[in-house]
Design an enzyme around this catalytic site. Structure first.
Site, mmCIF file in Angstrom:
data_model
loop_
_atom_site.group_PDB
_atom_site.id
_atom_site.type_symbol
_atom_site.label_atom_id
_atom_site.label_comp_id
_atom_site.label_asym_id
_atom_site.label_seq_id
_atom_site.Cartn_x
_atom_site.Cartn_y
_atom_site.Cartn_z
ATOM 1 N N ARG A 1 -9.638 46.863 -51.596
ATOM 2 C CA ARG A 1 -10.798 46.505 -52.304
ATOM 3 C C ARG A 1 -10.882 45.465 -53.574
ATOM 4 N NH1 ARG A 1 -10.810 52.165 -52.667
ATOM 5 N NH2 ARG A 1 -12.076 53.267 -50.939
ATOM 6 N N LYS B 1 -16.994 32.156 -53.478
ATOM 7 C CA LYS B 1 -17.623 32.498 -52.302
ATOM 8 C C LYS B 1 -16.440 32.684 -51.197
ATOM 9 C CE LYS B 1 -22.571 30.968 -52.644
ATOM 10 N NZ LYS B 1 -23.445 30.077 -52.156
ATOM 11 N N GLU C 1 -20.181 16.191 -49.990
ATOM 12 C CA GLU C 1 -20.426 17.213 -51.030
ATOM 13 C C GLU C 1 -20.420 16.570 -52.486
ATOM 14 O OE1 GLU C 1 -21.363 20.396 -50.454
ATOM 15 O OE2 GLU C 1 -20.566 21.226 -48.534
ATOM 16 N N LYS D 1 -19.652 22.269 -60.594
ATOM 17 C CA LYS D 1 -19.904 23.412 -60.035
ATOM 18 C C LYS D 1 -19.364 24.549 -60.961
ATOM 19 C CE LYS D 1 -18.972 26.181 -55.972
ATOM 20 N NZ LYS D 1 -18.907 25.940 -54.617
ATOM 21 N N GLU E 1 -25.415 33.749 -57.412
ATOM 22 C CA GLU E 1 -26.655 33.072 -57.003
ATOM 23 C C GLU E 1 -27.903 33.999 -56.889
ATOM 24 O OE1 GLU E 1 -25.657 30.502 -53.604
ATOM 25 O OE2 GLU E 1 -27.436 30.848 -52.664
ATOM 26 N N ARG F 1 -27.541 28.583 -58.661
ATOM 27 C CA ARG F 1 -26.565 28.499 -57.896
ATOM 28 C C ARG F 1 -27.012 27.967 -56.440
ATOM 29 N NH1 ARG F 1 -20.521 31.377 -56.952
ATOM 30 N NH2 ARG F 1 -19.971 29.695 -55.347
ATOM 31 N N ASN G 1 -26.937 24.504 -52.483
ATOM 32 C CA ASN G 1 -27.001 24.558 -51.071
ATOM 33 C C ASN G 1 -28.090 23.538 -50.495
ATOM 34 O OD1 ASN G 1 -25.308 26.713 -50.466
ATOM 35 N ND2 ASN G 1 -26.849 28.003 -51.331
ATOM 36 N N HIS H 1 -27.806 22.405 -46.871
ATOM 37 C CA HIS H 1 -26.972 23.282 -46.371
ATOM 38 C C HIS H 1 -27.849 24.257 -45.254
ATOM 39 C CE1 HIS H 1 -24.201 22.215 -49.077
ATOM 40 N NE2 HIS H 1 -23.117 22.951 -48.669
ATOM 41 N N HIS I 1 -25.942 23.995 -41.939
ATOM 42 C CA HIS I 1 -25.521 25.150 -41.221
ATOM 43 C C HIS I 1 -26.054 25.447 -40.100
ATOM 44 C CE1 HIS I 1 -23.851 27.270 -45.276
ATOM 45 N NE2 HIS I 1 -23.341 26.331 -44.908
ATOM 46 N N HIS J 1 -18.225 20.136 -41.461
ATOM 47 C CA HIS J 1 -19.276 20.535 -42.311
ATOM 48 C C HIS J 1 -19.750 19.261 -43.233
ATOM 49 C CE1 HIS J 1 -21.073 23.560 -45.063
ATOM 50 N NE2 HIS J 1 -20.244 22.909 -46.034
HETATM 51 P P1 NAD Z 1 -11.001 22.623 -42.881
HETATM 52 O O1 NAD Z 1 -10.375 23.635 -43.596
HETATM 53 O O2 NAD Z 1 -11.239 22.791 -41.344
HETATM 54 O O3 NAD Z 1 -10.019 21.221 -43.131
HETATM 55 C C1 NAD Z 1 -10.279 20.186 -42.260
HETATM 56 C C2 NAD Z 1 -9.068 19.620 -41.478
HETATM 57 O O4 NAD Z 1 -8.220 19.028 -42.270
HETATM 58 C C3 NAD Z 1 -8.289 20.815 -40.785
HETATM 59 O O5 NAD Z 1 -7.947 20.290 -39.443
HETATM 60 C C4 NAD Z 1 -6.974 20.908 -41.847
HETATM 61 O O6 NAD Z 1 -5.857 21.414 -41.235
HETATM 62 C C5 NAD Z 1 -6.908 19.471 -41.953
HETATM 63 N N1 NAD Z 1 -6.374 19.357 -43.408
HETATM 64 C C6 NAD Z 1 -6.505 19.964 -44.586
HETATM 65 N N2 NAD Z 1 -5.829 19.519 -45.368
HETATM 66 C C7 NAD Z 1 -5.262 18.569 -44.992
HETATM 67 C C8 NAD Z 1 -4.309 17.416 -45.587
HETATM 68 N N3 NAD Z 1 -4.107 17.410 -46.935
HETATM 69 N N4 NAD Z 1 -3.642 16.479 -45.059
HETATM 70 C C9 NAD Z 1 -4.050 16.463 -43.445
HETATM 71 N N5 NAD Z 1 -4.834 17.368 -42.756
HETATM 72 C C10 NAD Z 1 -5.243 18.389 -43.550
HETATM 73 O O7 NAD Z 1 -12.291 22.023 -43.198
HETATM 74 P P2 NAD Z 1 -13.131 21.680 -44.836
HETATM 75 O O8 NAD Z 1 -13.849 20.733 -44.553
HETATM 76 O O9 NAD Z 1 -11.787 21.611 -45.832
HETATM 77 O O10 NAD Z 1 -13.678 23.108 -44.923
HETATM 78 C C11 NAD Z 1 -15.027 23.406 -44.372
HETATM 79 C C12 NAD Z 1 -15.299 24.858 -44.560
HETATM 80 O O11 NAD Z 1 -15.445 24.993 -45.915
HETATM 81 C C13 NAD Z 1 -16.301 25.501 -43.875
HETATM 82 O O12 NAD Z 1 -16.012 26.616 -43.299
HETATM 83 C C14 NAD Z 1 -17.445 25.711 -44.670
HETATM 84 O O13 NAD Z 1 -18.262 26.719 -44.516
HETATM 85 C C15 NAD Z 1 -16.531 26.070 -45.999
HETATM 86 N N6 NAD Z 1 -17.053 25.731 -47.290
HETATM 87 C C16 NAD Z 1 -17.027 27.025 -48.097
HETATM 88 C C17 NAD Z 1 -17.711 26.707 -49.410
HETATM 89 C C18 NAD Z 1 -17.449 27.765 -50.283
HETATM 90 O O14 NAD Z 1 -18.081 27.879 -51.519
HETATM 91 N N7 NAD Z 1 -16.939 28.893 -49.978
HETATM 92 C C19 NAD Z 1 -18.329 25.613 -49.713
HETATM 93 C C20 NAD Z 1 -18.386 24.346 -48.839
HETATM 94 C C21 NAD Z 1 -17.801 24.670 -47.681
HETATM 95 N N1 GLY Z 2 -20.970 25.823 -51.946
HETATM 96 C C1 GLY Z 2 -21.899 26.363 -52.432
HETATM 97 C C2 GLY Z 2 -21.719 27.476 -53.340
HETATM 98 O O1 GLY Z 2 -20.515 27.673 -54.017
HETATM 99 O O2 GLY Z 2 -22.551 28.093 -54.231
#
Ligand code: NAD
Ligand code: GLY
Length: 360
Positions: A121, A143, A185, A227, A237, A241, A245, A248, A252, A265
């Protein structure tokens, strides 16, 4: 090593620091106290682990530490991956005081955070983001989620990290395409609420693309500060917040319909922000010139701004209907009044959306 910046996410007893600095992973004395308990599980992916996991693991010489590596990419944000984490935690005998450390991009952060929210939990977790996108957005704010075939992030939880450790030197190994995806972003923060930062981005686009260390550190710090403020005011949110998006709901849907992993993304969000700005102009909410400026800036950063021609528009609209911001079946979108002035607009007509999706 450059100065380390510290930004606080102010959430009362759950407040936590975001540290930003060059070489922070190796400077573990700064952040090791955020890792509590005896058991530590480091979660990473197949690209990032070989580069940085050994250095991170050195920090845990007084813990029982294990490492789990997943395939890189969106498909790892799955229940299957989550189960693998639970199995590893069970095998370690991890109890409630264990800590999960997420080392990687947003995929690893979201997956590891969701597992941390669920195990017993809720246990502690620390974010060590290694993509620009994760540094400026996903690692901050708690998130966490996994995807379903029907849509992204449909199953998740709000679960704040104990600390966010942003080692900007890890950007050296990030591909140009992934860097640009993160810049989308960064542009979002200017677009939704920070016109001054938008102007700074217009003036400093070349420095960012050239990976100038000062420009990148500044962009990361401004984004994280913005942020952190939003999260502190509206953690779950209920209002403000949702502005984060911007682009988004479109983005998405584009990711889901094109097949996860086809569009990065940030690329999907760049197209989504353009669609939101275009829709705002169509609905006479905002000047058309501001849409033009946003599109020009995103194109300067080498980001896509148009919907891929092969996509089925009706499938995109169907995916948009699943968005978490919708209420009672009515589409709610984040639109804008112009640069730096985003707002929530309820009950947007599907025909208006169809119009901007179909326009050349
Ligand atoms: P990702 O985690 O897939 O990373 C992108 C690529 O870069 C991968 O192939 C990874 O292996 C590589 N990589 C990462 N760091 C590296 C480095 N320093 N050197 C070499 N390669 C590296 O993608 P992302 O763009 O970081 O994240 C996208 C995800 O984040 C999506 O799932 C999206 O929904 C999520 N997201 C979440 C939030 C949130 O608030 N939680 C906000 C925005 C996006
Ligand atoms: N990426 C949108 C949020 O964190 O609310």
């Amino acid at each position: 090593m450059n100065d380390v910046q510290e930004i606080s996410v102010a959430l009362g007893t759950r407040s936590y620091p975001i540290w930003i600095g060059d070489g922070l992973i190796a400077q573990s004395e700064r952040w090791r106290d955020s890792v509590r308990g005896r058991h530590v599980l480091l979660i990473s992916d197949e690209n990032v682990a070989p580069l940085y996991a050994a250095e991170v693991l050195k920090t845990f010489d007084r813990h029982a530490a294990s490492k789990l590596e997943f395939p890189a990419g969106e498909l790892s944000k799955s229940f299957e991956a989550c189960e693998a984490i639970f199995d590893a935690l069970a095998e370690m005998g991890a109890s409630r005081d264990a800590t999960i450390v997420a080392l990687g991009g947003g995929v690893i952060g979201d997956l590891a955070g969701f597992a941390a929210a669920c195990w017993m939990r809720g246990i502690a977790f620390v974010q060590i983001p290694t993509t620009l996108l994760a540094m400026v957005d996903s690692s901050v704010g708690g998130k966490t989620a996994v995807n379903l075939p029907q849509g992204k992030n449909l199953v998740g939880a709000f679960h704040q990290p104990r600390a966010v450790v942003i080692d900007t030197s890890t950007l050296v190994t990030l591909s140009d395409r992934e860097l640009r995806s993160g810049i989308a972003e960064v542009v979002k923060y200017g677009a939704i609420a920070n016109a001054e930062f938008f102007v700074w981005l217009e003036a400093n686009a070349n420095a960012l693309l050239a990976r100038d260390a000062h420009a990148l550190a500044h962009a990361i710090a401004v984004s994280c500060r913005q942020k952190a403020g939003v999260v502190a005011r509206d953690e779950t949110e209920q209002g403000e917040r949702a502005l984060l998006n911007f682009g988004h709901t479109f983005g998405h849907a584009l990711e889901a319909v094109s097949g996860y992993g086809q569009l990065l993304h940030g690329e999907a969000i760049a197209i989504g922000m353009c669609l939101a700005a275009k829709l705002s102009a169509t609905m006479n909410l905002a000047p058309r010139e501001d849409f033009d400026r946003l599109r020009t800036l995103l194109r300067t950063f080498g980001l896509p701004t148009d919907i891929p021609g092969s996509l089925d528009i009706e499938a995109v609209i169907a995916a948009m209907r699943l968005d978490k911001k919708n209420i009672s079946g009515r589409l709610r979108l984040i639109l804008w009044r112009g640069i730096g002035r985003a707002e929530i607009v309820g009950d947007v007509a599907e025909d208006d959306i169809r119009g901007v999706l179909s326009a050349p």
